[in-house]
Design a protein around this motif. Structure first.
Motif, short mmCIF file in Angstrom:
data_model
loop_
_atom_site.label_atom_id
_atom_site.label_comp_id
_atom_site.label_asym_id
_atom_site.label_seq_id
_atom_site.Cartn_x
_atom_site.Cartn_y
_atom_site.Cartn_z
N ALA A 118 10.64 24.05 0.68
CA ALA A 118 10.09 22.84 0.06
C ALA A 118 10.80 22.54 -1.25
O ALA A 118 11.41 23.41 -1.88
N ALA A 119 10.70 21.28 -1.67
CA ALA A 119 11.25 20.84 -2.96
C ALA A 119 10.54 19.58 -3.38
O ALA A 119 9.83 18.95 -2.59
N LEU A 120 10.75 19.21 -4.63
CA LEU A 120 10.18 17.97 -5.15
C LEU A 120 11.25 16.89 -5.22
O LEU A 120 12.37 17.14 -5.67
N GLY A 121 10.88 15.70 -4.78
CA GLY A 121 11.74 14.54 -4.95
C GLY A 121 11.11 13.60 -5.96
O GLY A 121 9.89 13.38 -5.94
N VAL A 122 11.92 13.07 -6.87
CA VAL A 122 11.43 12.13 -7.88
C VAL A 122 12.36 10.93 -7.93
O VAL A 122 13.44 10.93 -7.33
N ALA A 123 11.94 9.91 -8.66
CA ALA A 123 12.78 8.71 -8.80
C ALA A 123 14.12 9.06 -9.44
O ALA A 123 14.22 10.00 -10.24
N GLY A 137 -0.99 17.94 -13.38
CA GLY A 137 -1.64 16.77 -13.97
C GLY A 137 -1.09 15.46 -13.46
O GLY A 137 -1.48 14.40 -13.94
N LYS A 138 -0.19 15.53 -12.47
CA LYS A 138 0.42 14.31 -11.94
C LYS A 138 0.11 14.16 -10.45
O LYS A 138 -0.49 15.05 -9.83
N GLN A 139 0.55 13.06 -9.86
CA GLN A 139 0.32 12.76 -8.45
C GLN A 139 1.58 13.03 -7.63
O GLN A 139 2.67 12.59 -8.01
N VAL A 140 1.40 13.74 -6.51
CA VAL A 140 2.53 14.08 -5.63
C VAL A 140 2.22 13.59 -4.22
O VAL A 140 1.18 13.92 -3.66
N GLY A 141 3.13 12.81 -3.66
CA GLY A 141 2.95 12.29 -2.31
C GLY A 141 3.27 13.32 -1.25
O GLY A 141 4.14 14.17 -1.43
N ASP A 159 -5.21 24.30 -9.15
CA ASP A 159 -5.50 22.97 -8.61
C ASP A 159 -5.28 21.87 -9.64
O ASP A 159 -6.13 21.00 -9.85
N GLU A 160 -4.11 21.90 -10.25
CA GLU A 160 -3.79 20.93 -11.31
C GLU A 160 -2.98 19.74 -10.80
O GLU A 160 -2.73 18.79 -11.53
N ILE A 161 -2.52 19.81 -9.56
CA ILE A 161 -1.68 18.74 -9.00
C ILE A 161 -2.52 17.90 -8.04
O ILE A 161 -3.18 18.45 -7.14
N GLU A 162 -2.50 16.60 -8.19
CA GLU A 162 -3.22 15.71 -7.28
C GLU A 162 -2.30 15.31 -6.13
O GLU A 162 -1.25 14.72 -6.35
N ASP A 182 4.20 10.12 -8.82
CA ASP A 182 5.19 10.81 -9.65
C ASP A 182 6.27 11.55 -8.86
O ASP A 182 7.42 11.64 -9.32
N ALA A 183 5.90 12.09 -7.70
CA ALA A 183 6.86 12.92 -6.97
C ALA A 183 6.48 12.98 -5.50
O ALA A 183 5.43 12.49 -5.09
N PHE A 184 7.33 13.60 -4.72
CA PHE A 184 7.18 13.74 -3.27
C PHE A 184 7.47 15.19 -2.93
O PHE A 184 8.49 15.74 -3.36
N VAL A 185 6.57 15.85 -2.20
CA VAL A 185 6.84 17.21 -1.74
C VAL A 185 7.25 17.16 -0.28
O VAL A 185 6.57 16.57 0.56
N THR A 186 8.41 17.74 0.03
CA THR A 186 8.93 17.71 1.40
C THR A 186 9.96 18.81 1.56
O THR A 186 10.14 19.65 0.68
#
Length: 263
Positions: A118-123, A137-141, A159-162, A182-186
């Motif tokens: 897994a990794a995070l994708g951001v703008a 504290g941020k939102q992850v798709g 449980d700090e990530i929404e 804020d980000a995408f987990v995939t």
């Protein structure tokens, strides 16, 4: 009159015989067909090109079943539909399906054909998120039903990530690029390939995390256990002769068929 009765009897026997042969033939044919669930937009795991399903998982899985003499029938729908079809037995197994303890309670799994990370994708212009710590504290798709949500939760004990669930990845790409989330987990390799080949306006940040086995799940039956044994032999053969590594290098420019610990 008697002749006509005999003719009717003979015709009925011939018709029954033909029906019996047709049913037997159909069963034999079906025994050599494996129905596999996939989505139409999962580049580079599976995607349509010129009306043909292509992709890394497509190539890997078709190589496995060709090795043991089976024909693959792809059943393509959205991910929610794929999972429902597996649950109800409308398909035999699923491509690109992470093996987890929870899923092992419900399904029997083959040997892994690759390892998902897994990794995070951001703008593209996001310069504030560099790691998992930065999305607290941020939102992850996340795509509904994917295992990446669970991987992210494993790395978020407080449980700090929404997590915001979406039906398709395309909408997540748009919302992350626009800053709506804020980000995408995939999958790390998947997103890198999509950014490179499809021009998705995101960037991968931080280290890969949550490595998982990706295997083929089957309902827990004696018949499937025998099939799994055949598949496992094919996996070992294709790993040993370099087929798996060649396909991995072709799609990702790295070998994702072995664990990070082995690299």
């Amino acid at each position: 009159m008697r002749k006509r009765n005999w003719l009717i009897v003979i015709l009925m026997l011939l018709l029954l015989s033909a029906c019996g042969q047709s049913a037997t033939s159909g069963t034999a044919e079906d025994d050599n067909v494996i129905k596999i669930g996939a989505t139409p937009d999962g580049y580079p795991q599976y995607y349509y090109e010129n009306n043909e399903l292509e992709g890394f998982s497509v190539d890997m899985i078709e190589a496995i079943f060709a090795e043991i003499g089976y024909e693959v029938e792809w059943v393509v729908t959205d991910w929610t539909g794929v999972l429902a079809s597996l649950e109800t037995g409308k398909i035999d197994t699923v491509a690109n399906f992470a093996q987890t303890p929870e899923r092992e309670e419900k399904y029997s799994f083959t040997e892994a054909y690759y390892y998902s990370r897994a990794a995070l994708g951001v703008a593209k212009d996001n310069d504030t998120i560099h790691s998992l710590e930065d999305v607290k504290g941020k939102q992850v798709g996340n795509v509904t039903g994917s295992n990446y949500q669970n991987v992210l939760k494993e790395n978020d004990p407080n449980d700090e990530i929404e997590i915001i669930n979406y039906e398709t990845a395309d909408v997540i790409h748009q919302d992350v690029a626009s800053g709506k989330v804020d980000a995408f987990v995939t999958g790390r390799e998947i997103l890198l390939a999509q950014i490179k080949d499809k021009g998705i306006p995101l960037q991968v940040v931080g280290e890969a995390f949550g490595e998982k086995l990706v295997s083929l799940p089957f309902a827990k039956t004696e018949e499937n256990e025998a099939l799994i044994a055949e598949i496992n032999e094919a996996v070992e053969t294709l790993r040993a002769d370099g087929t798996f590594q060649d396909l991995s290098m072709e799609w990702f420019d790295e070998d994702v068929t072995i664990s990070q610990d082995e690299q």
